[in-house]
Write a protein that holds these residues in place. Sequence first.
Motif, PDB file in Angstrom:
ATOM      1  N   LYS A 140       0.268  -1.392   0.209  1.00 11.71           N
ATOM      2  CA  LYS A 140       0.314  -0.394  -0.134  1.00 11.71           C
ATOM      3  C   LYS A 140       0.988   1.326  -0.274  1.00 11.71           C
ATOM      4  CE  LYS A 140      -4.066   2.211   2.071  1.00 11.71           C
ATOM      5  NZ  LYS A 140      -4.796   2.129   3.407  1.00 11.71           N
ATOM      6  N   PHE A 144       0.727  -0.377  -4.098  1.00 10.37           N
ATOM      7  CA  PHE A 144      -0.063  -1.017  -4.845  1.00 10.37           C
ATOM      8  C   PHE A 144      -1.150  -1.681  -3.685  1.00 10.37           C
ATOM      9  CE2 PHE A 144       4.029  -0.073  -6.538  1.00 10.37           C
ATOM     10  CZ  PHE A 144       4.132  -0.937  -8.536  1.00 10.37           C
ATOM     11  N   LEU A 145      -1.776  -2.398  -4.376  1.00  7.61           N
ATOM     12  CA  LEU A 145      -2.593  -3.697  -3.551  1.00  7.61           C
ATOM     13  C   LEU A 145      -2.069  -4.932  -3.146  1.00  7.61           C
ATOM     14  CD1 LEU A 145      -6.505  -2.445  -5.740  1.00  7.61           C
ATOM     15  CD2 LEU A 145      -5.313  -1.959  -3.269  1.00  7.61           C
ATOM     16  N   PRO A 149      -8.628  -7.876  -5.924  1.00  7.76           N
ATOM     17  CA  PRO A 149     -10.029  -7.145  -4.995  1.00  7.76           C
ATOM     18  C   PRO A 149     -10.837  -7.912  -5.313  1.00  7.76           C
ATOM     19  CG  PRO A 149      -8.777  -4.919  -6.205  1.00  7.76           C
ATOM     20  CD  PRO A 149      -8.218  -5.872  -6.808  1.00  7.76           C
ATOM     21  N   THR A 195      -1.055  -6.203  -7.068  1.00  7.23           N
ATOM     22  CA  THR A 195      -1.588  -5.783  -8.088  1.00  7.23           C
ATOM     23  C   THR A 195      -1.886  -3.814  -8.549  1.00  7.23           C
ATOM     24  OG1 THR A 195      -3.247  -6.062  -7.005  1.00  7.23           O
ATOM     25  CG2 THR A 195      -2.660  -7.982  -8.416  1.00  7.23           C
ATOM     26  N   SER A 197      -3.158  -0.300  -8.141  1.00  8.31           N
ATOM     27  CA  SER A 197      -4.655   0.146  -7.587  1.00  8.31           C
ATOM     28  C   SER A 197      -4.134   1.298  -9.128  1.00  8.31           C
ATOM     29  CB  SER A 197      -3.820   0.789  -6.299  1.00  8.31           C
ATOM     30  OG  SER A 197      -3.012   1.638  -6.913  1.00  8.31           O
ATOM     31  N   TRP A 198      -5.224   2.531  -8.472  1.00 10.67           N
ATOM     32  CA  TRP A 198      -5.649   3.457  -9.078  1.00 10.67           C
ATOM     33  C   TRP A 198      -4.451   4.190  -9.413  1.00 10.67           C
ATOM     34  CZ3 TRP A 198      -9.195   3.567 -13.168  1.00 10.67           C
ATOM     35  CH2 TRP A 198     -10.500   2.443 -13.220  1.00 10.67           C
ATOM     36  N   SER A 199      -4.022   4.535  -8.259  1.00 13.59           N
ATOM     37  CA  SER A 199      -3.022   5.546  -8.140  1.00 13.59           C
ATOM     38  C   SER A 199      -1.774   5.337  -8.725  1.00 13.59           C
ATOM     39  CB  SER A 199      -2.646   5.649  -6.796  1.00 13.59           C
ATOM     40  OG  SER A 199      -2.183   4.279  -6.045  1.00 13.59           O
ATOM     41  N   ARG A 200      -1.649   4.009  -9.296  1.00 12.82           N
ATOM     42  CA  ARG A 200      -0.107   3.948 -10.241  1.00 12.82           C
ATOM     43  C   ARG A 200      -0.579   3.708 -11.818  1.00 12.82           C
ATOM     44  NH1 ARG A 200       4.948   3.484  -8.678  1.00 12.82           N
ATOM     45  NH2 ARG A 200       5.018   3.417  -7.111  1.00 12.82           N
ATOM     46  N   ASP A 271     -10.194   1.497   0.328  1.00 11.80           N
ATOM     47  CA  ASP A 271      -9.791   1.628  -0.909  1.00 11.80           C
ATOM     48  C   ASP A 271     -10.637   1.590  -1.805  1.00 11.80           C
ATOM     49  OD1 ASP A 271      -7.463   2.110  -0.819  1.00 11.80           O
ATOM     50  OD2 ASP A 271      -6.963   0.187   0.762  1.00 11.80           O
ATOM     51  N   ALA A 274     -11.337  -1.618  -3.568  1.00  9.95           N
ATOM     52  CA  ALA A 274     -10.619  -2.223  -3.805  1.00  9.95           C
ATOM     53  C   ALA A 274     -10.280  -3.171  -2.425  1.00  9.95           C
ATOM     54  CB  ALA A 274      -9.209  -1.232  -4.675  1.00  9.95           C
ATOM     55  N   HIS A 275     -10.920  -3.625  -2.209  1.00  6.14           N
ATOM     56  CA  HIS A 275     -10.459  -4.590  -1.116  1.00  6.14           C
ATOM     57  C   HIS A 275     -11.186  -6.230  -1.061  1.00  6.14           C
ATOM     58  CE1 HIS A 275     -14.001  -2.515   0.400  1.00  6.14           C
ATOM     59  NE2 HIS A 275     -14.608  -2.602   1.060  1.00  6.14           N
TER      60      HIS A 275
END
Length: 275
Positions: A140, A144-145, A149, A195, A197-200, A271, A274-275
């Motif tokens: 995190k 990343f996750l 999800p 994996t 995440s949207w921030s990436r 998130d 995304a969990h």
Amino acid sequence: MYDARGRWPRRRLAAGLSVRAIVPNAITAAALCSGLTGIRFAIAGDFEKSVQAVIVAALLDGIDGRAARLLKAETRFGAELDSLADAISFGVAPALIVYLWTLNALPGLGWIAALAFAICCVLRLARFNARLDMLDQPHKSAGFLTGVPAPLGAGLAFLPMYLWIGTSRPEFANPVVVSLWMLINAFLMISNLPTLSWSRLSPPRGVRIGLIALVGLTVSALLIEPWLTLVGLTVFYLALLPLGLITYLRVKRQGFPAKATPAGASAALPDDGAH
């Protein structure tokens, strides 16, 4: 009644839930009802509507967290309600839908595969909740996750159904192959695989206008040829899994600072679903 200052007191629910917090939690409840309705359609044998109901639940799941932040109505109650709803909509519902679709032809292996998917989804959500207040989360902190999800896991599980509905070819309903596919997705949800995440997902400036056009074309494709478009989107996400791992290893080699999340900071959807 007016308070001592002559003003109406701020209305709150008995359990301390503000009236403003009703909106995001109502969206979560709607997502739960949509997932349960998917089971109802599957029992009736209408598998197209059952899959659509779970997809609607996933869309609502992506909205409630943002609504909570927009309204400043993030609560621990919302976070717990969201996880319970996700366990049913993206764990129990897909497992039962796929079992009623084809896995019931193998009462032994098929049911084990359905159970594995449902329980792995629940275990993932429990792990997510247990880590809400943890400061040391390497994945995190790097953006990343951990694992796939739950909503996306449900979407991946339906891949054979997308192909079956879109092509009408019975081989995509092979219960042995579908059982193995469900087990693979169960593993992906509880794995420690980093994996994206949207921030990436930050495309270069030069392609952002084209990306807007691509999103518009994708929506059009979903309206014209929904099932094959869902196949394409699912395959695209699967292709992102190794990319996410490679990107994480590169970031890890370069070193990244740990971003401490304040303890006690919780949201209706910490998130964005995304969990």
